[in-house]
Design a protein around this motif. Structure first.
Motif, PDB file in Angstrom:
ATOM      1  N   VAL A 337       0.843  -1.194   0.000  1.00 28.79           N
ATOM      2  CA  VAL A 337       0.000   0.000   0.000  1.00 28.79           C
ATOM      3  C   VAL A 337       0.877   1.243   0.000  1.00 28.79           C
ATOM      4  O   VAL A 337       1.765   1.390   0.838  1.00 28.79           O
ATOM      5  CB  VAL A 337      -0.936   0.015   1.222  1.00 28.79           C
ATOM      6  N   ILE A 338       0.632   2.119  -0.947  1.00 24.77           N
ATOM      7  CA  ILE A 338       1.340   3.397  -1.043  1.00 24.77           C
ATOM      8  C   ILE A 338       0.417   4.454  -0.470  1.00 24.77           C
ATOM      9  O   ILE A 338      -0.635   4.736  -1.039  1.00 24.77           O
ATOM     10  CB  ILE A 338       1.697   3.737  -2.500  1.00 24.77           C
ATOM     11  N   ASP A 339       0.789   5.036   0.655  1.00 24.82           N
ATOM     12  CA  ASP A 339      -0.031   6.029   1.339  1.00 24.82           C
ATOM     13  C   ASP A 339       0.591   7.401   1.130  1.00 24.82           C
ATOM     14  O   ASP A 339       1.683   7.678   1.630  1.00 24.82           O
ATOM     15  CB  ASP A 339      -0.122   5.706   2.827  1.00 24.82           C
ATOM     16  N   SER A 340      -0.106   8.251   0.370  1.00 23.50           N
ATOM     17  CA  SER A 340       0.411   9.587   0.083  1.00 23.50           C
ATOM     18  C   SER A 340      -0.043  10.612   1.103  1.00 23.50           C
ATOM     19  O   SER A 340       0.345  11.774   1.025  1.00 23.50           O
ATOM     20  CB  SER A 340      -0.047  10.036  -1.312  1.00 23.50           C
ATOM     21  N   GLY A 341      -0.857  10.209   2.070  1.00 23.09           N
ATOM     22  CA  GLY A 341      -1.412  11.153   3.029  1.00 23.09           C
ATOM     23  C   GLY A 341      -2.823  11.561   2.683  1.00 23.09           C
ATOM     24  O   GLY A 341      -3.647  11.789   3.554  1.00 23.09           O
ATOM     25  N   LYS A 342      -3.127  11.647   1.371  1.00 24.85           N
ATOM     26  CA  LYS A 342      -4.474  11.985   0.929  1.00 24.85           C
ATOM     27  C   LYS A 342      -5.228  10.756   0.439  1.00 24.85           C
ATOM     28  O   LYS A 342      -6.453  10.720   0.481  1.00 24.85           O
ATOM     29  CB  LYS A 342      -4.422  13.027  -0.191  1.00 24.85           C
ATOM     30  N   ARG A 343      -4.523   9.759  -0.048  1.00 25.30           N
ATOM     31  CA  ARG A 343      -5.180   8.540  -0.524  1.00 25.30           C
ATOM     32  C   ARG A 343      -4.200   7.390  -0.432  1.00 25.30           C
ATOM     33  O   ARG A 343      -2.990   7.580  -0.280  1.00 25.30           O
ATOM     34  CB  ARG A 343      -5.665   8.703  -1.963  1.00 25.30           C
ATOM     35  N   SER A 344      -4.752   6.188  -0.504  1.00 24.59           N
ATOM     36  CA  SER A 344      -3.946   4.971  -0.483  1.00 24.59           C
ATOM     37  C   SER A 344      -4.110   4.271  -1.826  1.00 24.59           C
ATOM     38  O   SER A 344      -5.234   4.146  -2.341  1.00 24.59           O
ATOM     39  CB  SER A 344      -4.386   4.042   0.657  1.00 24.59           C
ATOM     40  N   VAL A 345      -3.004   3.822  -2.398  1.00 21.46           N
ATOM     41  CA  VAL A 345      -3.003   3.227  -3.737  1.00 21.46           C
ATOM     42  C   VAL A 345      -2.298   1.882  -3.683  1.00 21.46           C
ATOM     43  O   VAL A 345      -1.287   1.719  -2.975  1.00 21.46           O
ATOM     44  CB  VAL A 345      -2.310   4.161  -4.754  1.00 21.46           C
ATOM     45  N   VAL A 346      -2.842   0.919  -4.429  1.00 16.94           N
ATOM     46  CA  VAL A 346      -2.214  -0.387  -4.597  1.00 16.94           C
ATOM     47  C   VAL A 346      -2.033  -0.618  -6.090  1.00 16.94           C
ATOM     48  O   VAL A 346      -2.925  -0.305  -6.889  1.00 16.94           O
ATOM     49  CB  VAL A 346      -3.081  -1.501  -3.980  1.00 16.94           C
ATOM     50  N   LEU A 347      -0.881  -1.144  -6.489  1.00  9.14           N
ATOM     51  CA  LEU A 347      -0.634  -1.463  -7.890  1.00  9.14           C
ATOM     52  C   LEU A 347      -1.132  -2.873  -8.160  1.00  9.14           C
ATOM     53  O   LEU A 347      -0.619  -3.841  -7.603  1.00  9.14           O
ATOM     54  CB  LEU A 347       0.855  -1.348  -8.202  1.00  9.14           C
ATOM     55  N   VAL A 348      -2.154  -2.968  -9.015  1.00 14.17           N
ATOM     56  CA  VAL A 348      -2.793  -4.239  -9.323  1.00 14.17           C
ATOM     57  C   VAL A 348      -2.219  -4.795 -10.616  1.00 14.17           C
ATOM     58  O   VAL A 348      -2.051  -4.065 -11.600  1.00 14.17           O
ATOM     59  CB  VAL A 348      -4.319  -4.065  -9.435  1.00 14.17           C
ATOM     60  N   VAL A 349      -1.916  -6.086 -10.612  1.00 18.02           N
ATOM     61  CA  VAL A 349      -1.366  -6.764 -11.784  1.00 18.02           C
ATOM     62  C   VAL A 349      -2.530  -7.402 -12.539  1.00 18.02           C
ATOM     63  O   VAL A 349      -3.220  -8.278 -12.012  1.00 18.02           O
ATOM     64  CB  VAL A 349      -0.343  -7.831 -11.370  1.00 18.02           C
ATOM     65  N   GLY A 350      -2.758  -6.969 -13.788  1.00 21.32           N
ATOM     66  CA  GLY A 350      -3.853  -7.490 -14.589  1.00 21.32           C
ATOM     67  C   GLY A 350      -3.374  -8.478 -15.632  1.00 21.32           C
ATOM     68  O   GLY A 350      -2.298  -9.073 -15.526  1.00 21.32           O
TER      69      GLY A 350
END
Length: 485
Positions: A337-350
């Motif tokens: 999980v990448i937490d930028s302080g404003k949102r959390s993002v996960v890199l999904v492998v498709g």
């Protein structure tokens, strides 16, 4: 005449042929034509405003954010999104994948705190008379005492005269005056036990032994031997040790999960493998008001049972609050999980190992895993770790730019200058394919207040720009020679 009739017959035959041809043509064209149907009809996944791509809509219409129509996003476009990673590049970058899974985890908070005396168990040793400290039995702070044990011995000279008077009246046989003298001694706080001892021995008693009202530790000692005391003066303060307070640090984001009355289990922070940790039970007494600006934590006051007295104030304790039965939760590795302080993002492998960022809502962290409340589904693959993931999101973006075979398309357009201010240009521009924007009128920020000083309203220009967190910023604005609005 014959010639005229021949001509008329020929005209009639021609009209009949023309009429037959018309009806034949009419019957032929009246049959419905079957239009070719596309076998690969594009499927719309959702509609969105290209200016606010994170918000999705389930039907077309006008954007609530901009004066424009929503743009469809097709399934084939979504599948092609992301960045494909060559297996060799994946190995070189140290990228590791993980699977979104459900795990049985206990809904318990793990905190750290320190012990201190329970102030509600504190007792004081006070003098009710004027006298002098003849001897101190508890003569040092943090000395342990038991209930009823002597703390100090006072010499009270004011007690001598009333007792001698009382003894003299008793010897004289004046019971009425002796009873009155006895009442005066009670008013002077002379204990009945001392009066009875004076009657037995025939000598007045002038020494008072003050005892501990409770078992515990002497936390305050206000006098020394030889000191004079007055009524109401506190000689010592004793803290009870049957229960201790534990002040645990609760992160600000988890304050809502800790409530008074919740069960707690604490272990000493200095336990080793050869010395198994002793467990102490208790409950949450209250959440103290206020959050530390330095640590962004609040303090929870816990009550721990210390009947055997093995806990002492100042100990560092590991605390588990609200240990409930394990429940199945959707989790991923916390490092994914990448937490930028404003949102959390996960890199999904498709499909095809294409990586795309997905915004997620995270919950509690359980060891090396973190709960995913929304954004992912069980079985998906995510980027769990890579050397570029450890540092920051900025490092991640710079590394991902190296993964793709080509650089992202330049953001450029053509439009007419509607208004000029010190901070921005208002442009009516045509469609911008790189962002799937239709033609619209919008404001672009200047890189500096004095930029593009020669640009005037009404000019047709070509421009380039880039996106920042605050919006879209112009890089260049070039007037189109000979163009009119």
């Amino acid at each position: 005449m014959n010639r005229i009739m021949w001509i008329a017959a020929a005209l009639a035959a021609g009209a009949a042929l023309a009429t037959g041809g018309y009806w034949a043509g009419t019957r032929h064209t009246a049959q419905p034509a079957t239009a070719p149907v596309s076998k690969t009809e594009r499927k719309v996944l959702y509609w969105h405003d290209p200016m606010v791509p994170g918000t999705r809509f389930d039907k077309p219409g006008k954007s609530p954010f901009m004066d424009m129509q929503l743009v469809p996003v097709y399934a084939d476009e979504a599948q092609a999104a992301g960045v494909a990673i060559d297996p060799r590049q994946r190995q070189n970058l140290g990228i590791r994948y993980a699977t979104v899974r459900r795990a049985a985890v206990a809904d318990a908070l793990k905190l750290v705190g320190t012990t201190q005396f329970d102030e509600r168990l504190a007792a004081v040793v006070q003098s009710r008379v004027t006298g002098y400290v003849e001897r101190l039995e508890a003569d040092a702070p943090l000395q342990r005492v038991r209930r009823g044990a002597p703390v100090a011995t006072l010499f009270v000279p004011d007690w001598l005269a009333p007792q001698e008077e009382y003894l003299a009246l008793r010897r004289a046989g004046d019971d009425a005056l002796a009873a009155a003298a006895r009442e005066r001694m009670r008013a002077l706080s002379i204990p009945d036990a001392l009066v009875e001892q004076a009657v037995r021995t025939g000598k007045p008693q002038s020494r008072l032994v003050l005892t501990a009202p409770a078992s515990g530790v002497v936390t305050e000692l206000a006098v020394r031997a030889g000191a004079q005391v007055a009524p109401g003066m506190t000689l010592a303060k004793i803290a009870g040790t049957g229960k201790l307070w534990l002040l645990a640090e609760v992160p600000e984001a988890l304050l809502g999960t800790v409530r008074p009355g919740m069960a707690v289990t604490a272990t000493a922070g200095t336990a080793t493998a050869g010395d198994p940790a002793r467990r102490y039970t208790g409950k949450v007494a209250e959440i103290l008001p206020g959050v530390s600006t330095a640590t962004r934590t609040a303090q929870a006051r816990l009550e721990l049972d210390n009947a055997d007295g093995t806990l002492v104030p100042g100990q560092l304790m590991r605390v588990q609050v609200g240990a409930a039965a394990p429940a199945a939760r959707l989790v991923v590795p916390a490092e994914a999980v990448i937490d930028s302080g404003k949102r959390s993002v996960v890199l999904v492998v498709g499909d095809g190992d294409r990586i795309s960022p997905v915004a997620v809502t995270t919950g509690r962290q359980f060891g090396d895993d973190i709960e995913i409340v929304a954004g992912l589904s069980e079985g998906q693959k995510v980027v769990a770790s890579g050397q570029f993931l450890i540092d920051s999101e900025a490092n991640l973006k710079s590394a991902l730019n190296r993964l793709g075979p080509t650089a992202p398309p330049a953001l450029e357009g053509t439009g007419v200058v509607e208004d000029v201010s010190a901070e921005a240009l208002m442009l009516s521009h045509g469609p911008i394919a790189a962002l799937q924007w239709p033609a619209m009128t919008m404001e672009f920020a200047k890189p500096a207040p004095g930029a593009f000083a020669d640009v005037k309203p009404g000019q047709r220009v070509t421009f380039t720009f880039h996106q920042e967190k605050s919006g879209y910023v112009l890089d260049s604005v070039t007037p189109v020679a000979g163009a009119a609005k």
